[in-house]
Structure formats: C-alpha cells, structure tokens
Design an enzyme around this catalytic site. Structure first.
Site: not given
Ligand code: GRF
Length: 203
Positions: A12, A14, A90-91, A107, A109
């Site tokens: 988490g 982000n 992850m779903r 999203n 990526h």
């Molecule tokens: C990030 O690198 C994002 O690009 C990908 O999953 C990762 C999540 O990281 N979709 P976090 O849980 O936000 O640290």
C-alpha cells in the site's frame, strides 16, 4: 471534494501517497474507503492509521466473482464513492463491475503500457533487456492493462539494476504520478474520447 476508494492487496505505498496528497490538499478529495481481499495486507494498517474505514472481504467465502463484487458495490454505494483507485489489487474485476464504473476506475501499472502488461512488469522489463520502462496511470477497462492512458512517465533502466533497485525508482515515480492523475479527475480536467484522454489546461 471527490470521495475515493482505494483497492489494495499488499503493502500500500501508493495508498499512502494518495492519503498524504489528500491530507496535504494536493488532491481535492478524501480517501473514504480502503478495500482489500487480503487480511494481512499492510495497506489495511495504513488505512487504519489514517483513520480511514476499511473493508476486508475474503473472496473465498462467495459463490462467484459477482457475488463478491455485489458486496463491494454495496460498500462503495454506502460510502458514496466517486472514484476507485486500484493500487496493487491482485484480483481481476469482472466486466460487470468495470462496466458499472466506466471511467471511474483508475489503475497504476509499473511499466510504459502497452509494454509489459500483467503482474510481473518490473521483472519482465529487466528480463527483456529494456533500457527504459516507467509508470502508467490509466482507466481500467474490461481488457487488462489496456484502458485509456491518463499519465505516463519513463524510468531509465541502469546497468546492474535488480528488481529491487528498479522497483524503488519506479515507486518514486508512481507516488508522484498517481496523486497527480487523481487531482486531474478531481478538477474535472479529463475528457475521454475513445482511447484518448485529453487534459484541459489549468486556469
Ligand atoms: C505498484 O507497483 C503498482 O504499479 C502495481 O502494484 C504495486 C503496488 O504497490 N499495480 P503498493 O502496494 O502500492 O506499494
């Protein structure tokens, strides 16, 4: 002020960047709900620390994906959510869910789409010998990692990079780009035309 739900399965970082940007006022919005499919996701602890309501739902307890998603939708409705930010969730969401929130799901990526789609983008870019990768923030559509692109930024791959060192630089860009993209939405500055996302200039 837009009301944001963040969907996470892992650490988490982000989510944290979005929480911090809301607190700092660089996003005109508030994270009102954090959804996780994993009980042990550190993202849930971050949400609790920030005083944000959390929803953990174990997908295994449901007959099918739509039954699980109905429960998520009820929570989103209950919190009057305007925007969903996927952040390491992850779903794969069903077409039913995606259609319901058209242009309301973002999203992030860790690659320059359409390169290196899927769940191992950092390792794939390194294994491919790419010299440049990056970060993409896009609208989620029914096809995975394929929606209209809002923001992208490149990250140079250096000689001797490992998945860990590259991930660190990718994360630094993600934590800046995701809040920026959310603020564009909060300010109503995006217009989607087919695959293209136009950004209106700020006054
Ligand atoms: C990030 O690198 C994002 O690009 C990908 O999953 C990762 C999540 O990281 N979709 P976090 O849980 O936000 O640290």
């Amino acid at each position: 002020m837009i009301r944001i739900a963040v969907f996470c399965s892992g650490s988490g970082t982000n989510l944290q960047a979005l929480l911090d940007a809301c607190a700092a006022g660089t996003i005109d919005g508030t994270v009102a709900l954090v959804v996780s499919d994993r009980k042990d996701a550190y993202a849930l602890a971050r949400a609790e620390a920030a005083g944000v309501e959390t929803l953990y739902i174990d997908p295994r307890g449901f007959a099918g994906k739509e039954a699980y998603e109905e429960k998520v939708i009820a929570a989103l409705d209950g919190h009057r959510i305007d925007l969903i930010c996927l952040a390491g969730y992850m779903r794969v969401l069903s077409p039913f869910f995606i259609r319901r929130y058209k242009h309301k799901i973002l999203n992030i990526h860790p690659a320059l789409l359409p390169a290196f789609k899927g769940g191992h983008a950092i390792a794939d870019a390194l294994a491919f010998g790419a010299k440049v990768t990056g970060v993409t923030v896009h609208f989620a559509t029914e096809e995975l990692d394929n929606g209209p692109i809002i923001l992208q930024e490149a990250v140079i791959i250096k000689e001797g990079d490992t998945p860990e060192t590259l991930l660190e630089r990718v994360h630094a860009v993600e934590h800046r780009l995701y809040p920026q993209a959310v603020q564009l939405i909060a300010r109503g500055r995006l217009k989607v035309e087919g695959r293209k996302v136009h950004i209106a200039s700020s006054e």
